[in-house]
Design a protein around this motif. Structure first.
Motif, PDB file in Angstrom:
ATOM      1  N   LEU A   1       0.808  -1.218   0.000  1.00 55.26           N
ATOM      2  CA  LEU A   1       0.000   0.000   0.000  1.00 55.26           C
ATOM      3  C   LEU A   1       0.845   1.275   0.000  1.00 55.26           C
ATOM      4  N   HIS A   2       2.151   1.117  -0.012  1.00 55.87           N
ATOM      5  CA  HIS A   2       3.082   2.227   0.187  1.00 55.87           C
ATOM      6  C   HIS A   2       3.911   2.430  -1.086  1.00 55.87           C
ATOM      7  N   PRO A   3       3.423   3.234  -2.040  1.00 54.72           N
ATOM      8  CA  PRO A   3       4.110   3.351  -3.342  1.00 54.72           C
ATOM      9  C   PRO A   3       5.548   3.832  -3.241  1.00 54.72           C
ATOM     10  N   TRP A   4       5.845   4.688  -2.261  1.00 53.78           N
ATOM     11  CA  TRP A   4       7.228   5.160  -2.141  1.00 53.78           C
ATOM     12  C   TRP A   4       8.152   4.026  -1.714  1.00 53.78           C
ATOM     13  N   ARG A   5       7.742   3.230  -0.717  1.00 47.04           N
ATOM     14  CA  ARG A   5       8.566   2.108  -0.272  1.00 47.04           C
ATOM     15  C   ARG A   5       8.754   1.082  -1.394  1.00 47.04           C
TER      16      ARG A   5
ATOM     17  N   ASP B   1      -3.898   5.529   3.487  1.00 48.30           N
ATOM     18  CA  ASP B   1      -3.544   6.927   3.237  1.00 48.30           C
ATOM     19  C   ASP B   1      -3.930   7.822   4.410  1.00 48.30           C
ATOM     20  N   VAL B   2      -5.078   7.538   5.017  1.00 46.91           N
ATOM     21  CA  VAL B   2      -5.514   8.316   6.185  1.00 46.91           C
ATOM     22  C   VAL B   2      -4.520   8.155   7.333  1.00 46.91           C
ATOM     23  N   LEU B   3      -4.107   6.928   7.586  1.00 47.67           N
ATOM     24  CA  LEU B   3      -3.147   6.661   8.666  1.00 47.67           C
ATOM     25  C   LEU B   3      -1.775   7.233   8.333  1.00 47.67           C
ATOM     26  N   TYR B   4      -1.361   7.098   7.096  1.00 45.86           N
ATOM     27  CA  TYR B   4      -0.055   7.603   6.660  1.00 45.86           C
ATOM     28  C   TYR B   4       0.027   9.121   6.786  1.00 45.86           C
ATOM     29  N   LYS B   5      -1.129   9.770   6.623  1.00 43.13           N
ATOM     30  CA  LYS B   5      -1.166  11.231   6.650  1.00 43.13           C
ATOM     31  C   LYS B   5      -0.843  11.794   8.028  1.00 43.13           C
ATOM     32  N   ILE B   6      -0.864  10.950   9.060  1.00 38.14           N
ATOM     33  CA  ILE B   6      -0.512  11.408  10.406  1.00 38.14           C
ATOM     34  C   ILE B   6       0.916  11.943  10.422  1.00 38.14           C
ATOM     35  N   ARG B   7       1.784  11.346   9.620  1.00 37.44           N
ATOM     36  CA  ARG B   7       3.194  11.747   9.606  1.00 37.44           C
ATOM     37  C   ARG B   7       3.648  12.352   8.276  1.00 37.44           C
ATOM     38  N   HIS B   8       3.053  11.893   7.170  1.00 34.38           N
ATOM     39  CA  HIS B   8       3.498  12.348   5.849  1.00 34.38           C
ATOM     40  C   HIS B   8       2.291  12.590   4.946  1.00 34.38           C
ATOM     41  N   ASN B   9       2.561  13.227   3.836  1.00 37.02           N
ATOM     42  CA  ASN B   9       1.514  13.479   2.855  1.00 37.02           C
ATOM     43  C   ASN B   9       1.477  12.310   1.867  1.00 37.02           C
ATOM     44  N   PRO B  10       0.393  11.522   1.846  1.00 37.55           N
ATOM     45  CA  PRO B  10       0.352  10.349   0.960  1.00 37.55           C
ATOM     46  C   PRO B  10       0.395  10.723  -0.518  1.00 37.55           C
ATOM     47  N   GLU B  11      -0.101  11.915  -0.854  1.00 37.31           N
ATOM     48  CA  GLU B  11      -0.038  12.336  -2.256  1.00 37.31           C
ATOM     49  C   GLU B  11       1.401  12.583  -2.675  1.00 37.31           C
ATOM     50  N   HIS B  12       2.182  13.163  -1.783  1.00 36.10           N
ATOM     51  CA  HIS B  12       3.608  13.346  -2.077  1.00 36.10           C
ATOM     52  C   HIS B  12       4.288  11.994  -2.268  1.00 36.10           C
TER      53      HIS B  12
END
Length: 338
Positions: free
Chosen positions: A133-137, A197-208
């Motif tokens: 679920l993590h496109p950057w990783r 994406d909602v959870l990821y947004k706590i620390r980073h911007n998922p769109e970025h």
């Protein structure tokens, strides 16, 4: 700013990041992945800041010895290997060797490769499923392995890719994992992806993170002058996000700034609209140069690994504004990775 940038970088590498230089001196000492990363950071930073005259044959020889001693991703492991490298670090080391080859003739040992074993049936690299679920990783596997295959053919005299694996991989990527919007799509269910994406947004911007993911693939597209899939939508999306940014894409200049600027520069060029986008690159060059000249030396957040990204970001602005795609500072053309 060019001479100032050169001087600032040299000062940073000579003082605050001086310990990284010691990594080149320990010929027999086993290096950790972080120490190898620092060596690559130094090589890239010297290259991007026009300080490559500071690279000497001892540094080059040390990097070649490192290449011999480590096990790169996709290489057959043997008892002589000291350290196993991730796809990202393997690609970064190969990129460093390509930069060194602009100055020295390197005698690189032959290695045994088992890259096919690292790929699925449709030639997509096998990545840890926890990152689905993590496109950057995930992009560190997708782009990293692609860059490894690409660079191996360039740093060795003989043809490593006798099965045309590189071309078949990139064709498979375009067919299987890049969607109509030009972004990585690994087939996750929409509700699950939205929750992540909602959870990821706590620390980073998922769109970025989506842009930071796809660029690890589009870098290689750029290296071979291949048009990006979903070009119009991808560039519109990236432009929207960078125009919303207040300051840098993260707290200090880093690779994410480069990701956006490099994608936009090359995407605008493919679309034929570069001349109408000068203001964006003038603004970003100003931001980056002010930071480098006034804050970089004292900001504790600005680690060595952030330096190549900051320098490369400035170079992307210069490349756009000069309307040149062939200068030595096109780091993707020069090294195939960052």
């Amino acid at each position: 700013m060019k001479s100032t940038l050169k001087a600032i970088t040299h000062e940073l590498l000579s003082t605050r990041y001086a310990e990284a230089y010691s990594s080149f001196k320990n010929e027999t000492e086993e290096l950790t992945p972080n120490e190898i990363l620092a060596m690559c950071d130094v090589i890239y930073s010297l290259y991007l800041s026009d300080n490559f005259d500071k690279v000497n044959s001892a540094m080059s020889d040390s990097t070649v010895r490192l290449y011999r001693s480590v096990c790169l991703y996709g290489e057959k492991e043997n008892s002589l290997h000291q350290t196993l490298l991730s796809p990202h670090l393997s690609a970064y080391l190969l990129g460093s060797l390509r930069l060194l080859q602009t100055k020295y003739s390197l005698s690189l040992p032959a290695k045994q490769w088992i890259l096919n074993e690292k790929l699925s049936n449709n030639l997509i690299p096998k990545y840890p499923l926890k990152y689905k679920l993590h496109p950057w990783r995930v992009s560190h596997w997708l782009g990293g392995v692609l860059s490894i295959v690409y660079n191996l053919n360039l740093i060795h005299d003989e043809d490593i890719d006798k099965q045309n694996l590189f071309q078949r991989m990139i064709d498979s990527y375009e067919h299987n994992i890049i969607n109509k919007n030009g972004l990585i799509d690994l087939g996750a269910a929409a509700p699950i992806q939205s929750l992540f994406d909602v959870l990821y947004k706590i620390r980073h911007n998922p769109e970025h993170g989506k842009i930071g993911g796809i660029v690890h693939i589009t870098w290689i597209y750029h290296a071979i002058d291949r048009k990006y899939k979903g070009l119009d939508r991808l560039i519109s999306y990236a432009e929207k996000l960078i125009l919303e940014a207040d300051g840098f894409m993260e707290d200090v200049p880093y690779c994410l700034d480069f990701d956006f600027l490099q994608l936009l520069r090359t995407g605008y060029s493919q679309l034929g609209i570069s001349s109408s986008k000068d203001e964006l690159f003038l603004d970003w060059r100003r931001r980056l140069e002010i930071y480098m000249s006034t804050e970089a030396e004292s900001d504790s957040r600005f680690s060595l690994h952030k330096l190549p990204g900051a320098l490369a970001s400035i170079r992307e602005c210069e490349l756009h504004l000069s309307k040149s795609d062939n200068g030595m500072h096109d780091i993707i053309k020069a090294a195939g990775w960052l």
